[in-house]
Scaffold this active site. Structure first.
Site, short mmCIF file in Angstrom:
data_model
loop_
_atom_site.label_atom_id
_atom_site.label_comp_id
_atom_site.label_asym_id
_atom_site.label_seq_id
_atom_site.Cartn_x
_atom_site.Cartn_y
_atom_site.Cartn_z
N LYS A 51 4.35 5.23 -75.65
CA LYS A 51 3.64 4.51 -76.71
C LYS A 51 3.36 5.45 -77.88
O LYS A 51 3.49 6.67 -77.74
CB LYS A 51 2.33 3.95 -76.15
CG LYS A 51 1.41 5.05 -75.61
CD LYS A 51 0.29 4.50 -74.75
CE LYS A 51 -0.56 5.63 -74.23
NZ LYS A 51 -1.61 5.18 -73.31
N TYR B 75 -11.46 24.01 -101.41
CA TYR B 75 -12.58 23.15 -101.80
C TYR B 75 -13.88 23.60 -101.16
O TYR B 75 -13.89 24.03 -100.00
CB TYR B 75 -12.32 21.72 -101.32
CG TYR B 75 -11.18 21.02 -102.03
CD1 TYR B 75 -11.21 20.84 -103.41
CD2 TYR B 75 -10.10 20.53 -101.31
CE1 TYR B 75 -10.16 20.18 -104.05
CE2 TYR B 75 -9.06 19.87 -101.94
CZ TYR B 75 -9.10 19.69 -103.32
OH TYR B 75 -8.07 19.04 -103.94
C1 LIG Z 1 -1.74 5.95 -72.22
C2 LIG Z 1 -1.75 5.38 -70.87
C3 LIG Z 1 -1.31 6.14 -69.78
C4 LIG Z 1 -0.94 7.59 -69.87
O1 LIG Z 1 -2.09 8.37 -69.99
P1 LIG Z 1 -1.99 9.97 -70.10
O2 LIG Z 1 -3.39 10.42 -70.01
O3 LIG Z 1 -1.38 10.26 -71.43
O4 LIG Z 1 -1.13 10.41 -68.99
C5 LIG Z 1 -1.22 5.49 -68.56
N1 LIG Z 1 -1.58 4.20 -68.43
C6 LIG Z 1 -2.03 3.46 -69.45
C7 LIG Z 1 -2.41 2.04 -69.23
C8 LIG Z 1 -2.14 4.02 -70.71
O5 LIG Z 1 -2.60 3.29 -71.72
#
Ligand SMILES: *Cc1c(COP(=O)(O)O)cnc(C)c1O
Length: 354
Positions: free
Chosen positions: A32, A245
């Site tokens: 994702k 800044y």
């Molecule tokens: C993002 C996500 C993961 C992976 O989590 P990590 O901590 O990056 O390993 C697994 N399951 C779901 C439902 C997620 O949203």
């Protein structure tokens, strides 16, 4: 010659995937958010030799991108879909995660296929509550899910919450008319703490991209990401003069300052002002002053360097490593935020393309 870029080691990504695969019964890698910022298609291709069961994304658009790139494996969309998105998900052959009676009924009504049941065992973000399975039970008799899963809120903490959530998950599964063929729960931190998963799929994310999950982990990932920039200007500032800044950096004696042509609009976060570090020819240099939108200054006093030299802001150079976690810590950021915040303005350069 690019001013700044993200180098991605796909070989390391694949080896990290193999470490997770060795603990899981089958892999559902989470790619994702554009593969946590490193590139979802590149990540999918790099992981393909591990023969993952499928891939996990957050949105229909992310699923479409993978389908357009020729990914044929199952793609699970983990963020709840709005009703108007269901038809596109169906047409793309995506597998939604559903967790309310309305969603399940709407998916059936639109002729959707495989779906996974999201069970809330304590995260309280999405899915049906583990103790409210009766609310959806009758719906499941007509349209049984092909998978069921839950998500841990503190797998990196070793505080007993994971065991509590697993117990609730088991209770919920026992309430289903039948146990779905695929049951899954573990994220990276949970997989890194187990020798062998008891569930059918593991869902590692951040570990694949080179971020470990703390002291209790049995395995650590190889670094995958390197953030680089070239020195654009070099100047000497005098005793008492300030940089950037708000004049938060004041030179104690004569200092040599290098200007890097990247800033918070690239995802090199403002929180790293006066706190971040960079590697110049294998030597550490501190960020001098506030990070600006498009430029960041570092103090290179006593470090041999020239305009055009490559500086490492995340990653290894020589003996030193600025890990994603270390850089995130310096800015009091989450490593997830830092990684996924690296913006498209930084080209991705892939090493060891799969
Ligand atoms: C993002 C996500 C993961 C992976 O989590 P990590 O901590 O990056 O390993 C697994 N399951 C779901 C439902 C997620 O949203």
């Amino acid at each position: 010659m690019t001013r700044a870029w993200v180098e991605v080691d796909l070989g390391a990504l694949r080896r990290n995937g193999a470490v997770m695969a060795a603990r899981a019964n089958a892999l559902l890698p989470m790619i994702k958010a554009d593969g946590y910022g490193i590139g979802a298609i590149a990540a999918a291709r790099a992981l393909e030799p591990l023969a993952p069961w499928g891939f996990g994304v957050a949105t229909v658009d992310e699923g479409r991108e993978l389908r357009n790139a020729g990914v044929e494996r199952p793609i699970v969309v983990f963020t709840p879909l709005l009703r108007v998105e269901l038809a596109s998900a169906r047409d793309l052959g995506l597998t939604p995660a559903l967790g309310t009676a309305q969603q399940i009924a709407a998916w059936s009504a639109c002729g959707g296929g495989a779906w996974h049941l999201a069970i809330d065992t304590g995260m309280h973000r999405a899915g049906v509550r583990w103790d409210a399975m009766h609310e959806i039970r009758s719906l499941l008799e007509d349209a049984p899910p092909t998978g069921a899963f839950t998500h841990f809120h503190s797998a990196e903490r070793d505080d007993g919450s994971l065991q509590e959530q697993e117990g609730r998950f088991e209770d919920a599964l026992a309430c289903l008319p039948s146990r779905p063929p695929l049951v899954h729960a573990e994220n990276s931190a949970a997989l890194a703490r187990t020798r062998r998963s008891r569930w059918s799929l593991g869902r590692p994310g951040v570990f694949l991209y080179g971020v470990g999950s703390g002291d209790g982990a049995l395995v650590q990932p190889e670094p995958v990401v390197r953030l680089c920039a070239r020195i654009a200007e070099l100047r000497t500032v005098r005793e008492g003069e300030t940089v950037s800044y708000g004049a938060t950096y004041r030179a104690r004696g004569e200092r040599r300052i290098a200007t890097l042509p990247l800033g918070y609009a690239d995802g090199y976060r403002r929180a790293l002002g006066n706190r971040g570090q960079a590697l110049v020819g294998g030597r550490l240099a501190r960020v001098a002053g506030i990070v600006t939108m498009d430029m960041t200054m570092i103090d290179v006093t006593g470090v041999e360097c020239a305009v055009g030299d490559v500086v490492t802001l995340i990653g290894r150079d020589g003996e030193h490593e600025l890990s994603v976690e270390a850089v995130a810590n310096a800015g009091e950021l989450s490593p997830y935020e830092l990684l996924t915040g690296l913006r498209a303005r930084l080209p991705r350069r892939y090493v060891d393309p799969a």
